[in-house]
Design an enzyme around this catalytic site. Structure first.
Site, PDB file in Angstrom:
ATOM      1  N   GLY A  29       0.823  -1.213   0.000  1.00  0.00           N
ATOM      2  CA  GLY A  29       0.000   0.000   0.000  1.00  0.00           C
ATOM      3  C   GLY A  29       0.851   1.254   0.000  1.00  0.00           C
ATOM      4  N   SER A  30       0.171   2.393  -0.013  1.00  0.00           N
ATOM      5  CA  SER A  30       0.905   3.655  -0.113  1.00  0.00           C
ATOM      6  C   SER A  30       1.676   3.967   1.176  1.00  0.00           C
ATOM      7  CB  SER A  30      -0.066   4.794  -0.451  1.00  0.00           C
ATOM      8  OG  SER A  30      -1.096   4.881   0.510  1.00  0.00           O
ATOM      9  N   THR A  31       1.138   3.574   2.340  1.00  0.00           N
ATOM     10  CA  THR A  31       1.867   3.794   3.596  1.00  0.00           C
ATOM     11  C   THR A  31       3.108   2.897   3.625  1.00  0.00           C
ATOM     12  OG1 THR A  31      -0.323   4.122   4.592  1.00  0.00           O
ATOM     13  CG2 THR A  31       1.553   4.055   6.090  1.00  0.00           C
ATOM     14  N   GLY A  82       0.063  -1.440   6.597  1.00  0.00           N
ATOM     15  CA  GLY A  82      -0.971  -0.438   6.833  1.00  0.00           C
ATOM     16  C   GLY A  82      -2.319  -1.102   7.070  1.00  0.00           C
ATOM     17  N   ALA A  83      -3.368  -0.289   7.085  1.00  0.00           N
ATOM     18  CA  ALA A  83      -4.727  -0.810   7.246  1.00  0.00           C
ATOM     19  C   ALA A  83      -5.705   0.189   6.622  1.00  0.00           C
ATOM     20  CB  ALA A  83      -5.064  -1.012   8.719  1.00  0.00           C
ATOM     21  N   ASP A  84      -6.880  -0.314   6.285  1.00  0.00           N
ATOM     22  CA  ASP A  84      -7.938   0.567   5.802  1.00  0.00           C
ATOM     23  C   ASP A  84      -8.773   1.093   6.961  1.00  0.00           C
ATOM     24  OD1 ASP A  84      -7.403   0.281   2.937  1.00  0.00           O
ATOM     25  OD2 ASP A  84      -7.856  -1.816   3.337  1.00  0.00           O
ATOM     26  N   LYS A  94      -8.403  -4.816   6.034  1.00  0.00           N
ATOM     27  CA  LYS A  94      -7.305  -4.622   5.089  1.00  0.00           C
ATOM     28  C   LYS A  94      -7.734  -5.171   3.722  1.00  0.00           C
ATOM     29  CE  LYS A  94      -3.198  -5.643   6.225  1.00  0.00           C
ATOM     30  NZ  LYS A  94      -2.864  -4.462   5.386  1.00  0.00           N
ATOM     31  N   GLU A 103      -0.956 -10.825   2.602  1.00  0.00           N
ATOM     32  CA  GLU A 103      -0.702 -10.061   3.835  1.00  0.00           C
ATOM     33  C   GLU A 103      -1.024 -10.918   5.054  1.00  0.00           C
ATOM     34  OE1 GLU A 103      -1.622  -5.578   2.110  1.00  0.00           O
ATOM     35  OE2 GLU A 103      -3.210  -6.655   3.131  1.00  0.00           O
ATOM     36  N   LYS A 121      -7.666   6.393   9.838  1.00  0.00           N
ATOM     37  CA  LYS A 121      -7.972   4.958   9.760  1.00  0.00           C
ATOM     38  C   LYS A 121      -8.537   4.391  11.067  1.00  0.00           C
ATOM     39  CE  LYS A 121      -6.073   4.695   5.608  1.00  0.00           C
ATOM     40  NZ  LYS A 121      -4.960   3.850   5.273  1.00  0.00           N
TER      41      LYS A 121
HETATM   42  C1  5RP Z   1      -3.474  -3.472   0.880  1.00  0.00           C
HETATM   43  C2  5RP Z   1      -3.781  -3.081   2.279  1.00  0.00           C
HETATM   44  C3  5RP Z   1      -3.288  -1.754   2.735  1.00  0.00           C
HETATM   45  O1  5RP Z   1      -2.569  -1.925   3.906  1.00  0.00           O
HETATM   46  C4  5RP Z   1      -4.449  -0.853   3.003  1.00  0.00           C
HETATM   47  O2  5RP Z   1      -5.261  -0.814   1.838  1.00  0.00           O
HETATM   48  C5  5RP Z   1      -3.984   0.566   3.349  1.00  0.00           C
HETATM   49  O3  5RP Z   1      -3.457   1.167   2.211  1.00  0.00           O
HETATM   50  P1  5RP Z   1      -2.802   2.591   2.212  1.00  0.00           P
HETATM   51  O4  5RP Z   1      -1.557   2.506   3.033  1.00  0.00           O
HETATM   52  O5  5RP Z   1      -2.520   2.859   0.759  1.00  0.00           O
HETATM   53  O6  5RP Z   1      -3.784   3.571   2.799  1.00  0.00           O
HETATM   54  O7  5RP Z   1      -4.405  -3.779   3.027  1.00  0.00           O
HETATM   55  O8  5RP Z   1      -4.072  -4.707   0.533  1.00  0.00           O
END
Ligand code: 5RP
Length: 220
Positions: A29-31, A82-84, A94, A103, A121
């Site tokens: 993910g971006s984080t 990371g997480a959503d 996630k 993951e 989040k």
């Molecule tokens: C990818 C994930 C990511 O950790 C989640 O979507 C968070 O993404 P981001 O860091 O871009 O906000 O689970 O499958």
């Protein structure tokens, strides 16, 4: 600070959790992209990484960090991802990036899960973010019917195929008050590979970035 700056701050804070001389578990993910870039600055102090997606593998290798096959690895002291959404018990949704199954596999092997997030989040109850469910393609209609019975509204993620060659149903409208039970229940539906609830194995540490700084929180 922008959301991306907060993600970067959380990612940099996770360098303190990296065990020197170890293989680091790396999410997606971006984080996590910020974490991979930060990890590159200490790449001489780690053996390498195990990765949860083709995208993270590519970025790690571009930085000269060796990526190992998880099957050949004895121990992963720390997994950073990371997480959503994350709740007060450190259960997470996630899979926004579609990498949930790999993951979950790397997280299962790791001794500690360090979650890196910006403050947006953090939620009281999981479910406003649609819950990703990875499904075997021939089972997608069956799984969608079963998910509707649970009160959710599944939507096929259009034009998306996971690194494992499967589909994603994003389930809207769930209010997940018992994340462990919901995780187990959905995983029992025939045709589901895994779902994006990380509750049975949640995070151990949360690095939560807000404009005032990065808070380090430990699971109760
Ligand atoms: C990818 C994930 C990511 O950790 C989640 O979507 C968070 O993404 P981001 O860091 O871009 O906000 O689970 O499958």
């Amino acid at each position: 600070m922008t959301q991306d700056e907060l993600k970067k701050a959380a990612a940099h804070a996770a360098l303190a959790d990296v065990v020197e001389g170890s293989i680091v578990g790396v999410g997606t993910g971006s984080t996590v992209n910020h974490f991979i870039d930060a990890l590159a600055t200490i790449r001489d102090r780690i053996i390498g990484a195990v990765s949860s997606s083709e995208a993270s593998t590519k970025r790690l290798r571009a930085h000269g960090i060796e990526v190992f096959d998880l099957n050949g690895i004895e121990s992963v002291p720390v997994y950073v991802d990371g997480a959503d959404e994350i709740d007060g018990g450190f259960a997470m949704i996630k899979g926004g990036g579609g990498a949930l199954t790999r993951e979950k596999i790397v997280a299962a092997v790791a001794e500690r899960f360090v979650c890196i997030c910006d403050a947006s989040k953090r939620v009281e109850v999981l479910g406003r973010f649609p819950l990703p469910v990875e499904v075997i393609p021939m089972a997608s209609s069956h799984v969608a019917r079963e998910l509707r019975r649970l009160g959710g509204e599944p939507k096929l993620r259009e034009g998306f195929v996971t690194d494992n060659g499967n589909l994603i149903l994003d389930v809207h409208g769930l209010s997940i008050t018992d994340p462990v039970a919901t995780e187990m229940h959905i995983n029992q539906i025939v045709g589901v590979v895994t779902n994006g609830l990380f509750a049975a194995r949640g995070a151990d540490v949360l690095l939560l970035a807000a404009s005032g700084g990065v808070q380090r929180l430990s699971a109760r």
